[in-house]
Motif scaffolding. Structure first.
Motif, PDB file in Angstrom:
ATOM      1  N   SER A  76      -1.015  19.150   1.475  1.00 31.60           N
ATOM      2  CA  SER A  76      -1.632  17.852   1.246  1.00 31.60           C
ATOM      3  C   SER A  76      -3.143  18.039   1.124  1.00 31.60           C
ATOM      4  N   GLU A  77      -3.769  17.091   0.469  1.00 35.33           N
ATOM      5  CA  GLU A  77      -5.209  17.189   0.253  1.00 35.33           C
ATOM      6  C   GLU A  77      -6.010  17.027   1.538  1.00 35.33           C
ATOM      7  N   THR A  78      -5.383  16.586   2.627  1.00 35.94           N
ATOM      8  CA  THR A  78      -6.104  16.447   3.890  1.00 35.94           C
ATOM      9  C   THR A  78      -6.465  17.795   4.505  1.00 35.94           C
ATOM     10  N   LYS A 118     -12.118  22.218  10.921  1.00 30.39           N
ATOM     11  CA  LYS A 118     -12.475  20.921  11.513  1.00 30.39           C
ATOM     12  C   LYS A 118     -13.110  21.125  12.889  1.00 30.39           C
TER      13      LYS A 118
END
Length: 194
Positions: A76-78, A118
């Motif tokens: 996913s692009e996340t 992150k």
């Protein structure tokens, strides 16, 4: 291992992207900065960054491209770089942080993310430094309205010349000095400086 490339022309960007393709094509991002070193636009996608999709950009602008190695099952692009906190903080990362360090950072930073990129970004937002992170990393950190900074530890590669920045050594480049944070500057006359 992922790659980070920065260049001020489409031609140089394609040259450095091609040089770094062996590092991975699981996903990609392309971010354009304007003459004030602010993010002008950002594109994220799965798969390789196709050269035909890179349009010429305005003189005095520059671009950061990230090509991600297949280190995740997440499609996913996340999970595509840059990691983002809020609307203003972004981090592109080449390297890895081990599981034990991820758990330590989660506790220290009071967050549940398992994405090492992150966690590095969270530490940069909270403390302004990647100091004391055990792992390998070369990073670009940026605010939406603030010029990027670059840093690496002694393990992860990052090379620069006035023409660009790359995770893979290129002609005329030299290593970015490790364990220091540098404000990245670009001017059409002098090229990249820090």
């Amino acid at each position: 291992m992922c790659s980070i490339t920065i260049a001020a022309s489409r031609e140089k960007l394609i040259e450095l992207i091609t040089l770094n393709e062996y590092r991975g094509t699981h996903s990609h991002s392309l971010t354009i900065f304007n003459e004030r070193h602010e993010i002008e636009s950002m594109h994220r996608g799965l798969g390789p960054l196709h050269h035909a999709d890179i349009e010429p950009f305005t003189p005095s602008y520059f671009a950061i491209a990230h090509q991600q190695a297949p280190t995740t099952e997440n499609n996913s692009e996340t999970a595509i770089h840059p990691a983002q906190i809020g609307d203003n903080h972004f981090l592109w990362h080449n390297g890895i942080i081990k599981e034990k360090e991820i758990k330590r950072l989660q506790h220290k930073l009071e967050c549940t993310s398992t994405w090492d990129t992150k966690l590095i970004l969270r530490q940069m937002v909270d403390y302004g430094t990647p100091e004391n992170i055990d792992g390998t990393f070369a990073c670009v950190y940026a605010h939406w309205y603030g010029g990027p900074t670059i840093f690496r530890n002694e393990i992860s590669p990052l090379f620069w010349s006035p023409e660009g920045i790359s995770s893979t050594k290129f002609e005329g480049s030299e290593p970015v000095p490790p364990n220091k944070i540098f404000s990245l500057q670009y001017t059409p006359y002098y090229g990249f400086e820090f």
